[in-house]
Design a protein around this motif. Structure first.
Motif, short mmCIF file in Angstrom:
data_model
loop_
_atom_site.label_atom_id
_atom_site.label_comp_id
_atom_site.label_asym_id
_atom_site.label_seq_id
_atom_site.Cartn_x
_atom_site.Cartn_y
_atom_site.Cartn_z
N TYR A 129 44.93 22.63 8.35
CA TYR A 129 43.92 23.07 7.38
C TYR A 129 44.10 22.22 6.12
CZ TYR A 129 43.73 26.99 10.62
OH TYR A 129 43.62 27.74 11.75
N PHE A 130 43.02 21.51 5.77
CA PHE A 130 43.07 20.59 4.64
C PHE A 130 42.37 21.20 3.43
CE2 PHE A 130 43.16 18.03 8.50
CZ PHE A 130 44.23 17.17 8.25
N THR A 131 43.09 21.27 2.34
CA THR A 131 42.50 21.62 1.05
C THR A 131 42.85 20.51 0.08
OG1 THR A 131 44.47 22.94 0.49
CG2 THR A 131 42.59 24.11 1.46
N GLN A 132 42.31 20.56 -1.10
CA GLN A 132 42.52 19.46 -2.04
C GLN A 132 44.00 19.32 -2.39
OE1 GLN A 132 40.09 19.68 -5.51
NE2 GLN A 132 40.71 17.70 -6.31
N GLY A 133 44.56 18.17 -1.99
CA GLY A 133 45.94 17.87 -2.32
C GLY A 133 46.98 18.61 -1.50
#
Length: 242
Positions: A129-133
């Motif tokens: 799961y990719f979120t900002q940073g």
């Protein structure tokens, strides 16, 4: 009897019941195992093993990220077609590409861990799961850790799904915006007389492009990667007057 006396008797009864239950529990454990700690200490060991595995997974995830993000760069991709230049036909599956690259690299570390510890560690096993940073990973299938007694005999197993959360400036959250900008350029800069001027007005200043005939190659700077996309942008044609 006053209320204070009543509460004192009630409190005494509760304490007596608690002491009796504790004694019964300890007696049962001693009768079953032979000594207090025969079960508790192996459980503490498996907890320590779980903590070590989770730390190992977190460090391995960080080491796997450069390869993961590099895979999203790929080669230059055509974003539209000559027959319909104003409509994007490209599908950006960067997260799927990243997940596949991550698991491929992660498998190298998991195999090494399994060989060293003789534990059952599933491969190709992480959902990302990719979120900002940040990147968060969760195992799909659990690792099966062996529970051993003092003699080394296996007395059970422990199923555990490792997880991690790391800081990493992957920039994957910017890909939807890339798709939006390319779509605007394809729609508004096809069939125009001053295409280069149109492109420069629509694209971010961090982008660059080169041109060969009707093909415009866009290089996009995203931190450590530079994804590349190609648009067909035919110029406006005019019919000469006689």
């Amino acid at each position: 009897m006053n209320k204070k006396g009543y509460y004192a008797i009630l409190l005494w009864a509760v304490v007596a019941i608690g002491v009796f239950m504790l004694y019964a529990s300890l007696t049962s454990r001693v009768a079953r195992t032979g000594a207090v700690g025969d079960v508790e200490i192996p459980l503490l060991r498996i907890q320590a093993e779980r903590t070590f595995l989770n730390n190992y997974i977190t460090n391995a995830a960080m080491l796997s990220m450069p390869t993961t993000i590099k895979a999203t760069e790929g080669s230059c991709t055509y974003a539209n077609t000559k027959d319909r230049p104003k409509i994007l036909t490209m599908q950006m599956n960067v997260t799927d590409t990243a997940k596949q690259a991550f698991n491929t690299k992660m498998n190298e570390y998991l195999k090494a861990y399994a060989a060293k510890t003789k534990q059952d560690i599933p491969l190709d096993n992480y959902e990302l799961y990719f979120t900002q940073g940040e990147i968060e990973g969760i195992a799909i299938q659990p690792a099966i850790l062996q529970l051993h007694d003092f003699t080394g005999k296996t007395i059970g197993t422990w199923a555990y799904r490792p997880n991690f959360k790391i800081k990493y400036d992957h920039k994957l959250e910017e890909y939807p915006q890339i798709l939006t900008v390319l779509g605007v350029i394809a729609k508004e800069c096809s069939d125009t007389e001053k295409q280069e001027d149109c492109i420069k007005q629509k694209m971010p200043t961090s982008w660059s492009f080169t041109m060969k005939d009707d093909e415009y190659t866009f290089i996009i700077s995203l931190g450590k990667t530079q994804p590349c996309y190609i648009l067909y942008l035919p110029a406006k044609t005019t019919t000469p007057t006689i």
